[in-house]
Design a protein around this motif. Sequence first.
Motif, PDB file in Angstrom:
ATOM      1  N   SER A   5      16.439   4.157 -10.697  1.00  0.00           N
ATOM      2  CA  SER A   5      17.193   2.636 -11.192  1.00  0.00           C
ATOM      3  C   SER A   5      15.552   2.055 -11.177  1.00  0.00           C
ATOM      4  N   THR A   6      15.634   1.078 -11.821  1.00  0.00           N
ATOM      5  CA  THR A   6      14.954  -0.131 -12.595  1.00  0.00           C
ATOM      6  C   THR A   6      15.099  -1.476 -11.678  1.00  0.00           C
ATOM      7  N   THR A   7      16.521  -0.966 -10.649  1.00  0.00           N
ATOM      8  CA  THR A   7      16.544  -2.517 -10.358  1.00  0.00           C
ATOM      9  C   THR A   7      16.811  -1.583  -8.741  1.00  0.00           C
ATOM     10  N   LEU A   8      15.756  -3.268  -8.197  1.00  0.00           N
ATOM     11  CA  LEU A   8      16.219  -2.508  -6.688  1.00  0.00           C
ATOM     12  C   LEU A   8      17.725  -2.519  -6.405  1.00  0.00           C
ATOM     13  N   THR A   9      17.692  -1.340  -5.241  1.00  0.00           N
ATOM     14  CA  THR A   9      19.176  -0.810  -4.960  1.00  0.00           C
ATOM     15  C   THR A   9      19.254  -0.575  -3.510  1.00  0.00           C
ATOM     16  N   GLY A  10      18.138  -0.672  -2.661  1.00  0.00           N
ATOM     17  CA  GLY A  10      18.988  -1.516  -1.026  1.00  0.00           C
ATOM     18  C   GLY A  10      17.597  -1.607  -0.040  1.00  0.00           C
ATOM     19  N   THR A  11      17.143  -1.895   0.797  1.00  0.00           N
ATOM     20  CA  THR A  11      16.566  -2.010   2.166  1.00  0.00           C
ATOM     21  C   THR A  11      16.624  -1.696   2.972  1.00  0.00           C
ATOM     22  N   LEU A  12      15.208  -1.004   3.434  1.00  0.00           N
ATOM     23  CA  LEU A  12      15.634  -0.376   4.997  1.00  0.00           C
ATOM     24  C   LEU A  12      14.638  -1.503   5.972  1.00  0.00           C
ATOM     25  N   SER A  13      15.581  -2.194   6.753  1.00  0.00           N
ATOM     26  CA  SER A  13      14.597  -2.963   7.777  1.00  0.00           C
ATOM     27  C   SER A  13      14.918  -3.018   9.443  1.00  0.00           C
ATOM     28  N   GLY A  14      14.984  -3.693  10.370  1.00  0.00           N
ATOM     29  CA  GLY A  14      15.556  -3.776  11.364  1.00  0.00           C
ATOM     30  C   GLY A  14      14.279  -3.230  11.854  1.00  0.00           C
ATOM     31  N   GLY A  15      13.501  -3.559  13.260  1.00  0.00           N
ATOM     32  CA  GLY A  15      12.815  -3.353  13.636  1.00  0.00           C
ATOM     33  C   GLY A  15      11.436  -2.616  13.596  1.00  0.00           C
TER      34      GLY A  15
ATOM     35  N   GLN B 141      11.773  -1.339   0.533  1.00  0.00           N
ATOM     36  CA  GLN B 141      12.011  -1.564  -0.433  1.00  0.00           C
ATOM     37  C   GLN B 141      12.897   0.012  -1.831  1.00  0.00           C
ATOM     38  N   VAL B 142      13.928  -0.179  -2.052  1.00  0.00           N
ATOM     39  CA  VAL B 142      13.932   1.271  -2.366  1.00  0.00           C
ATOM     40  C   VAL B 142      15.158   0.747  -3.697  1.00  0.00           C
ATOM     41  N   TRP B 143      14.121   2.204  -4.803  1.00  0.00           N
ATOM     42  CA  TRP B 143      15.063   2.228  -6.465  1.00  0.00           C
ATOM     43  C   TRP B 143      15.751   3.429  -6.207  1.00  0.00           C
ATOM     44  N   LEU B 144      17.372   3.623  -5.930  1.00  0.00           N
ATOM     45  CA  LEU B 144      17.458   5.030  -6.476  1.00  0.00           C
ATOM     46  C   LEU B 144      17.907   5.690  -7.785  1.00  0.00           C
ATOM     47  N   ASN B 145      18.043   6.900  -7.627  1.00  0.00           N
ATOM     48  CA  ASN B 145      17.784   7.525  -8.881  1.00  0.00           C
ATOM     49  C   ASN B 145      17.297   7.467 -10.267  1.00  0.00           C
TER      50      ASN B 145
ATOM     51  N   VAL C 197       0.748  -1.395   0.177  1.00  0.00           N
ATOM     52  CA  VAL C 197      -0.048  -0.351  -0.249  1.00  0.00           C
ATOM     53  C   VAL C 197       0.899   1.397  -0.141  1.00  0.00           C
ATOM     54  N   GLY C 198       1.560   1.020   1.131  1.00  0.00           N
ATOM     55  CA  GLY C 198       2.556   2.469   1.282  1.00  0.00           C
ATOM     56  C   GLY C 198       3.698   2.917  -0.661  1.00  0.00           C
ATOM     57  N   MET C 199       3.555   3.941  -0.346  1.00  0.00           N
ATOM     58  CA  MET C 199       5.109   4.174  -1.523  1.00  0.00           C
ATOM     59  C   MET C 199       5.277   5.530  -1.839  1.00  0.00           C
ATOM     60  N   TYR C 200       6.755   6.265  -1.711  1.00  0.00           N
ATOM     61  CA  TYR C 200       7.268   7.773  -1.460  1.00  0.00           C
ATOM     62  C   TYR C 200       8.083   7.608  -3.292  1.00  0.00           C
ATOM     63  N   VAL C 201       7.950   8.499  -4.116  1.00  0.00           N
ATOM     64  CA  VAL C 201       8.624   8.509  -5.101  1.00  0.00           C
ATOM     65  C   VAL C 201       9.038   9.959  -5.052  1.00  0.00           C
ATOM     66  N   ASP C 202      10.634  10.355  -4.937  1.00  0.00           N
ATOM     67  CA  ASP C 202      10.928  12.224  -4.705  1.00  0.00           C
ATOM     68  C   ASP C 202      11.373  12.159  -5.626  1.00  0.00           C
ATOM     69  N   ARG C 203      12.371  13.801  -5.494  1.00  0.00           N
ATOM     70  CA  ARG C 203      12.329  14.547  -6.672  1.00  0.00           C
ATOM     71  C   ARG C 203      13.735  13.588  -7.732  1.00  0.00           C
ATOM     72  N   ASN C 204      14.131  13.088  -7.033  1.00  0.00           N
ATOM     73  CA  ASN C 204      14.921  12.794  -7.499  1.00  0.00           C
ATOM     74  C   ASN C 204      14.770  11.233  -7.982  1.00  0.00           C
ATOM     75  N   ASN C 205      13.472  10.399  -8.109  1.00  0.00           N
ATOM     76  CA  ASN C 205      12.829  10.189  -8.347  1.00  0.00           C
ATOM     77  C   ASN C 205      13.442   8.764  -8.196  1.00  0.00           C
ATOM     78  N   SER C 206      13.964   8.516  -6.727  1.00  0.00           N
ATOM     79  CA  SER C 206      14.289   7.378  -5.993  1.00  0.00           C
ATOM     80  C   SER C 206      12.886   6.884  -5.780  1.00  0.00           C
ATOM     81  N   VAL C 207      12.198   5.730  -5.912  1.00  0.00           N
ATOM     82  CA  VAL C 207      11.008   4.932  -5.396  1.00  0.00           C
ATOM     83  C   VAL C 207      11.293   4.527  -4.460  1.00  0.00           C
ATOM     84  N   TYR C 208      10.404   4.385  -2.899  1.00  0.00           N
ATOM     85  CA  TYR C 208      10.378   3.973  -1.702  1.00  0.00           C
ATOM     86  C   TYR C 208       9.172   3.309  -2.088  1.00  0.00           C
TER      87      TYR C 208
END
Length: 340
Positions: A67-77, A61-65, A40-51
Amino acid sequence: MQQLDSKCISYNQPKLCANATWNQTAVTFANSTMVGSLPVGMYVDRNNSVYVADQTNARIQVWLNGSTTLTGTLSGGLYFPYSVFVTDNGDVYVDNGYTNYRVDKWGWNSTSSVPAMYMCAPCYSLFIDINNMLYCLMSTYHQVVSKSLDTRLNVWNIVAGTGTAGSTSVTLYNPWGIFVDINLNLYVADTANSRIQIFASGQLNGITLATGAITLLYPTSVIFDADGYIFITDNWNHRLVGSGPNGFRCIAACSGAAGSTSTQLYYPHTMSFDSYGNIFVTDQYNNRVQKFLFLSNSCNGTTTVTTIATVTSMNNTQSVSLTTIVPGISSTTTSYSNRM
């Protein structure tokens, strides 16, 4: 393609022409392998990074700048995160309220989070305004609250809703999405009331947005373009709608039927623009994120026509220039003042 320019704004508000259209055949940006079940939740910033909030796997899940390839993950807690918001300096705010009753913050390039806000329910939607106020939409409490990020005190204020479900001008019923414009007016997708409520800055009495011939059914998110035109995820109608000089219209998945083809959506939830005017949407029951490409040639071969109209804003009534794109008509071009 132009955007509203503000150093404090991290989201995209593209400048669109009156007859802007999008390719009705969407591209699948991410599937269930990457975003889990029922995103459900998503965010696209002005650098076209997708969260994207992957609730199933308790991560962002993060696609930076672009990218169409997954570039990072935020997790923990995290546990079942509903929403995510990213500031202009790259800080990432994530709902962690399902069992932990807080919003967590990942600083730019940080591998760990710190609590940013404590509350008593999940934040189905998050937003940070130009005054650095963090908004949390507590749907189960039928309420929106806010807290200043400039203080460490966990003091939040009620900005919409009474805490009891209702359909009056001061109540909400299981709302899902929020947006705060640069004039600090709050827009709420009042989902179970099938309406969009507008709360002028500092006011608890809402006004219902008129959508003309478009009848909403359980809307779940609301965003804006550079000219202050509104775009809505019409969840139970399985489509995306938007406004313009000619009123409201369906802009994507307009068959009216739920489905899993590239031209259909199945309970779409959160929509966001990228800087090019492309639309990203979490297609919840298809377990994917879809991308509808903006057709730049839909604005070619047209001429700008300027008319004068009276516009009633949240604060006053004034005459403004309206820019309308009409094919094959010659006229003088005048810029349109931002309505937000």
